[in-house]
Scaffold this motif. Structure first.
Motif: not given
Length: 315
Positions: A10-16, A239-242, A297-298, A300-306
């Motif tokens: 939802m944040l991705m849609v709002l950002t777009l 590192v994932i963020t960068i 960025n979305f 990357v957010d998924i990779a955070y959970t891994l």
């Protein structure tokens, strides 16, 4: 987990949506009418032709209608019409997009493959001659401009091999094309690898000072297990963020590299569209790049959970 991904989506849609409004308004704030700019650049003096262009661009309608017409066109894959080449924008972008995607993917691959391992080695061997050499190398990568490094590489190839590794025409095979793209990808990836190396080193050093690392060593865990199984996994979030930021930058930030190495990519086409004042194409290309950046960025957010179970369980 599902709630976390739903909120991010939802944040991705709002950002777009916000990006589309900003892009649309920014181009309308440019001094002069877009149709006037196109007419002046093309040398058109016929008033009827100008009115035709204004009608095609929807400039004779309200701003709300113009915005809706633009967004609905993008939703249906309509990227507009390139007035300079007098061809649909899709026909101009489609052959350039794979070239830029391959170049960006190769540059990111080189950056991760070089920067992350060297950053780990630099942290594990901290305050040793090897660490000092790697830190000087990373500072060199951050200090050297890409265009200057690219010119040095071209001069080196001419001096040593007697040929210039520039993209003259489409290669006959995938391997030949990758061979042509490897040189500019290394030039671009050198800077990104230096940034990843320094961030990986600082993140690893912070993790290696934690109590659970000392506990693992006191229990008899081997140094490779401590460094790679315990420390590196917990040091990977920054590192994932960068990596995500660099991936987004490489999609639209290859302008200089594509120009120096004569690569017919999307970034170079965007500069040509700005130079020729083809603003409808600029508007669509900038929005296209924004979509790619937000999607990265979305991911990357998924990779955070891994890498961090706390994010998965907290959601």
């Amino acid at each position: 987990m599902g709630g976390y991904l739903l909120r991010r989506l939802m944040l991705m849609v709002l950002t777009l949506f916000g990006m589309s409004v900003l892009i649309f308004i920014a181009l309308r704030l440019v001094p002069g009418n877009i149709a006037d700019i196109l007419v002046d650049s093309a040398g058109i003096v016929d008033g009827a032709q100008k009115l035709k262009i204004e009608h095609e661009l929807g400039l004779d309608r309200s701003l709300l209608f113009q915005y809706w017409q633009w967004i609905s066109g993008l939703a249906h894959g309509d990227f507009g019409y390139a007035y300079i080449s007098e061809r649909p924008a899709v026909e101009e972008i489609a052959p350039r997009l794979p070239v830029t995607a391959k170049l960006a993917a190769l540059a990111l691959l080189f950056a991760v493959a070089i920067g992350v391992p060297l950053g780990v080695v630099s942290a594990v061997k901290r305050n040793t001659p090897l660490d000092y050499c790697l830190r000087v190398l990373s500072l060199s990568g951050l200090s050297l401009p890409s265009f200057w490094l690219g010119l040095l590489v071209l001069l080196l190839f001419v001096q040593v091999f007697g040929w210039i590794p520039i993209y003259n025409k489409p290669a006959d095979s995938v391997w030949k094309e990758l061979g042509l793209l490897c040189v500019p990808a290394l030039v671009v990836g050198f800077r990104s690898s230096a940034l990843m190396m320094r961030l990986t080193r600082s993140s690893m050093l912070e993790v290696l000072r934690q109590d659970y690392i000392r506990t693992a060593r006191s229990k008899g865990a081997s140094e490779p297990a401590v460094n790679y199984d315990h420390a590196l996994r917990n040091a990977m979030l920054p590192v994932i963020t960068i990596i995500g930021i660099e991936a987004a930058f490489l999609i639209g930030g290859l302008i200089v590299t594509e120009t120096v190495f004569n690569i017919p990519g999307v970034a170079r086409f965007l500069v040509e569209a700005v130079r020729s004042r083809d603003y409808p194409i600029v508007q669509n290309l900038v929005m296209f790049i924004a979509v790619i950046v937000v999607c990265i960025n979305f991911l990357v957010d998924i990779a955070y959970t891994l890498f961090d179970p706390r994010i998965r369980y907290a959601s």
